[in-house]
Design a protein around this motif. Structure first.
Motif, PDB file in Angstrom:
ATOM      1  N   PHE A  22       0.829  -1.216   0.000  1.00 55.39           N
ATOM      2  CA  PHE A  22       0.000   0.000   0.000  1.00 55.39           C
ATOM      3  C   PHE A  22       0.856   1.255   0.000  1.00 55.39           C
ATOM      4  O   PHE A  22       0.611   2.207  -0.765  1.00 55.39           O
ATOM      5  N   LEU A  23       1.914   1.274   0.840  1.00 59.98           N
ATOM      6  CA  LEU A  23       2.799   2.430   0.905  1.00 59.98           C
ATOM      7  C   LEU A  23       3.553   2.630  -0.405  1.00 59.98           C
ATOM      8  O   LEU A  23       3.771   3.763  -0.840  1.00 59.98           O
ATOM      9  N   LEU A  26       1.099   4.113  -2.875  1.00 59.12           N
ATOM     10  CA  LEU A  26       0.860   5.504  -2.501  1.00 59.12           C
ATOM     11  C   LEU A  26       2.035   6.382  -2.903  1.00 59.12           C
ATOM     12  O   LEU A  26       1.856   7.501  -3.421  1.00 59.12           O
ATOM     13  N   ILE A  29       1.963   6.930  -6.612  1.00 52.80           N
ATOM     14  CA  ILE A  29       0.895   7.868  -6.961  1.00 52.80           C
ATOM     15  C   ILE A  29       1.331   9.305  -6.682  1.00 52.80           C
ATOM     16  O   ILE A  29       1.107  10.210  -7.491  1.00 52.80           O
ATOM     17  N   LEU A  30       1.990   9.521  -5.538  1.00 51.33           N
ATOM     18  CA  LEU A  30       2.460  10.867  -5.190  1.00 51.33           C
ATOM     19  C   LEU A  30       3.523  11.359  -6.182  1.00 51.33           C
ATOM     20  O   LEU A  30       3.541  12.533  -6.550  1.00 51.33           O
TER      21      LEU A  30
END
Length: 212
Positions: A22-23, A26, A29-30
């Motif tokens: 998940f990290l 994320l 995506i950032l």
């Protein structure tokens, strides 16, 4: 008794694996969002720097020239013959250099006095989609302009009418502006040519310039 412990260990490993996955997603995506937004923010910051620097240059020069309305007479002297025909245009180089230094200092001080600038960019514009450009709430950013000023003297002779010539003296300013944004910075070069003196010469175009 060992089975529950084994299952708990496997469950914890799966939990940590899901969290790391998940990290990682994320983080990717950032990075993608930053790659999409950075060109738009940089363009807006560069535009703001251009507007700020040109306004500062024009205001500083106009203020200095208003305090010295007779500068044309001290800078330029038109040399004529007895019949009134123009021989040459005599430019006072010492006075010209003095004026250049004074105006450069005035522009530099005006730019140094610029405070942080707040810019608002619509959220739709940041997405990069044309249909959403200019829409949505503003995302506010602050930029802190820093600058470096260079100047150069130029002059020109231009036809202003029948048997008339316009002599103009320009100072060409070159300003290096840097906008310091949260996380990164961008730089832009701004050039602005400002007329500081002009003389209308009636008669034939002079064959040469003279400096004293």
């Amino acid at each position: 008794m060992r089975k529950p412990r084994y299952r708990r260990t496997v469950f914890r490993l799966r939990g940590w694996t899901k969290l790391l996955l998940f990290l990682s997603i994320l983080f990717l995506i950032l990075i993608e969002i930053d790659m999409q937004l950075r060109p738009v923010i940089t363009t807006m910051a560069e535009y703001q720097c251009r507007v700020i620097s040109i306004l500062a240059m024009n205001e500083a020069v106009m203020d200095e020239l208003e305090e010295d309305p007779d500068i044309d007479e001290r800078l330029v002297r038109v040399v004529t013959r007895e019949d009134g025909s123009v021989v040459s245009v005599d430019i006072d180089s010492v006075e010209m250099n003095r004026l250049q230094a004074r105006l450069t200092d005035a522009v530099t001080n005006r730019l140094l006095g610029i405070q942080k600038q707040d810019i608002g960019i619509p959220l739709g514009t940041l997405t990069g989609w044309q249909l959403l450009a200019g829409r949505g709430p503003n995302i506010h950013l602050q930029i802190l302009p820093t600058s470096f000023v260079e100047s150069d003297i130029q002059d020109s002779l231009e036809t202003a009418g029948i048997n008339q010539t316009q002599h103009r003296i320009f100072i060409d300013f070159k300003v290096e502006m840097s906008a310091i944004l949260p996380g990164y910075s961008t730089s832009v070069t701004v050039e602005n040519k400002i007329c500081v003196a002009q003389t209308l010469i009636v008669g034939e175009v002079p064959q040469f310039y003279a400096s004293s």
